[in-house]
Design a protein around this motif. Structure first.
Motif, mmCIF file in Angstrom:
data_model
loop_
_atom_site.group_PDB
_atom_site.id
_atom_site.type_symbol
_atom_site.label_atom_id
_atom_site.label_comp_id
_atom_site.label_asym_id
_atom_site.label_seq_id
_atom_site.Cartn_x
_atom_site.Cartn_y
_atom_site.Cartn_z
ATOM 1 N N ARG A 112 0.752 -1.338 -0.138
ATOM 2 C CA ARG A 112 0.070 0.100 -0.153
ATOM 3 C C ARG A 112 0.898 1.360 0.016
ATOM 4 O O ARG A 112 0.495 2.378 -0.763
ATOM 5 C CB ARG A 112 -0.908 0.097 1.100
ATOM 6 C CG ARG A 112 -2.067 -1.005 1.033
ATOM 7 C CD ARG A 112 -3.105 -0.988 2.025
ATOM 8 N NE ARG A 112 -3.936 -2.178 1.779
ATOM 9 C CZ ARG A 112 -5.146 -2.475 2.793
ATOM 10 N NH1 ARG A 112 -4.944 -1.845 3.934
ATOM 11 N NH2 ARG A 112 -5.995 -3.191 2.652
ATOM 12 N N THR A 142 2.376 1.806 -3.497
ATOM 13 C CA THR A 142 1.378 2.018 -4.389
ATOM 14 C C THR A 142 1.159 3.449 -4.041
ATOM 15 O O THR A 142 0.733 4.167 -5.237
ATOM 16 C CB THR A 142 -0.074 1.156 -4.070
ATOM 17 O OG1 THR A 142 0.328 -0.276 -4.371
ATOM 18 C CG2 THR A 142 -1.092 1.793 -5.085
ATOM 19 N N CYS A 197 -2.130 -3.647 -5.859
ATOM 20 C CA CYS A 197 -2.504 -3.623 -4.584
ATOM 21 C C CYS A 197 -3.958 -4.132 -4.518
ATOM 22 O O CYS A 197 -4.144 -4.792 -3.396
ATOM 23 C CB CYS A 197 -2.450 -1.991 -4.337
ATOM 24 S SG CYS A 197 -2.896 -1.667 -2.563
#
Length: 85
Positions: free
Chosen positions: A24, A27, A66
């Motif tokens: 995360r 990303t 993700c």
């Protein structure tokens, strides 16, 4: 920077279900970079195939990775919960 981000993603492949925060964070970094690239396109008006390819990777492919990681994590969690009940 790109090498570091790439190595971060590569290091999370093994046991990817345990690397949610890393995926995360990476990303978010990539998407923010893609947003900056998009602003640059709007401000300069310069669009080329490599720029569009990079933009697609940053704003489409990376978020999909993700989401895929999240699905893998949920599936593994469900399988593990079934084994312990």
């Amino acid at each position: 920077l790109l090498l570091g981000i790439s190595l971060g993603f590569l290091s999370a492949i093994r046991n990817i279900e345990h690397h949610t925060m890393r995926i995360r964070l990476l990303t978010i970094i990539v998407v923010i970079g893609g947003c900056g690239r998009l602003v640059g396109i709007f401000l300069s008006g310069i669009v080329s195939a490599p720029i569009l390819l990079a933009l697609g990777m940053e704003l489409v492919v990376t978020p999909l990775i993700c989401l895929w990681q999240h699905r893998v994590q949920l599936k593994v969690r469900h399988i593990n919960a079934a084994h312990f009940t």
